[in-house]
Design a protein around this motif. Structure first.
Motif, short mmCIF file in Angstrom:
data_model
loop_
_atom_site.label_atom_id
_atom_site.label_comp_id
_atom_site.label_asym_id
_atom_site.label_seq_id
_atom_site.Cartn_x
_atom_site.Cartn_y
_atom_site.Cartn_z
N UNK A 127 -3.96 0.96 2.75
CA UNK A 127 -4.05 0.03 1.62
C UNK A 127 -2.98 -1.05 1.75
N UNK A 128 -3.38 -2.21 2.22
CA UNK A 128 -2.45 -3.32 2.33
C UNK A 128 -2.00 -3.80 0.96
N UNK A 171 -1.44 -1.98 -1.75
CA UNK A 171 -0.34 -1.11 -2.22
C UNK A 171 0.91 -1.38 -1.40
N UNK A 172 0.75 -1.65 -0.13
CA UNK A 172 1.90 -1.94 0.73
C UNK A 172 2.67 -3.16 0.22
N UNK A 173 1.95 -4.22 -0.15
CA UNK A 173 2.60 -5.44 -0.58
C UNK A 173 2.89 -5.50 -2.08
N UNK A 174 2.06 -4.86 -2.92
CA UNK A 174 2.17 -5.04 -4.36
C UNK A 174 2.47 -3.76 -5.13
N UNK A 191 -1.81 6.66 1.79
CA UNK A 191 -2.62 7.71 1.15
C UNK A 191 -3.36 7.26 -0.11
N UNK A 192 -3.04 6.10 -0.68
CA UNK A 192 -3.60 5.76 -1.99
C UNK A 192 -5.12 5.62 -1.97
N UNK A 193 -5.69 4.95 -1.00
CA UNK A 193 -7.15 4.77 -0.99
C UNK A 193 -7.87 6.11 -0.90
N UNK A 194 -7.32 7.05 -0.14
CA UNK A 194 -7.94 8.37 -0.05
C UNK A 194 -7.85 9.09 -1.40
#
Length: 104
Positions: free
Chosen positions: A21-22, A24-27, A70-73
């Motif tokens: 999840x890009x 979540x990585x950035x925001x 892991x967030x998207x999963x």
């Protein structure tokens, strides 16, 4: 890889990305807020607040990197648990390839 999920009871469709999840990585916690995923919003925000307060944001940044993996999963598993099913055969195959348990 994008997957389409459908709730057969409400006929609501959701398009989700399976994998890193890009956003979540950035925001950080904002993708959970915009998706209406209140459980993970509170968890990520709580971790960010608790760890960011005493480490000047360093541990919070590391936690966001972990959640990016892991967030998207977690989000897709919550949708599948709530009764969503793959909307098409390619989404079903993509979920099975990523290791999700899909019911008919």
């Amino acid at each position: 890889m994008m997957v389409n999920l459908k709730n057969p009871v409400t006929n609501q469709f959701k398009q989700c990305k399976a994998g890193f999840s890009w956003t979540v990585f950035f925001f950080g916690f904002f993708p959970a807020l915009f998706r209406g995923d209140w459980k993970w919003l509170l968890i990520i925000l709580g971790i960010d607040l608790v760890t960011g307060f005493w480490s000047f944001g360093l541990v919070s940044g590391v936690a966001n990197i972990v959640f990016a993996f892991i967030y998207n999963k977690l989000y897709i598993n919550d949708l599948l648990s709530a009764g969503y099913i793959p909307a098409d055969e390619s989404s079903k195959n993509a979920l099975l390839a990523k290791g999700f348990t899909v019911r008919e």
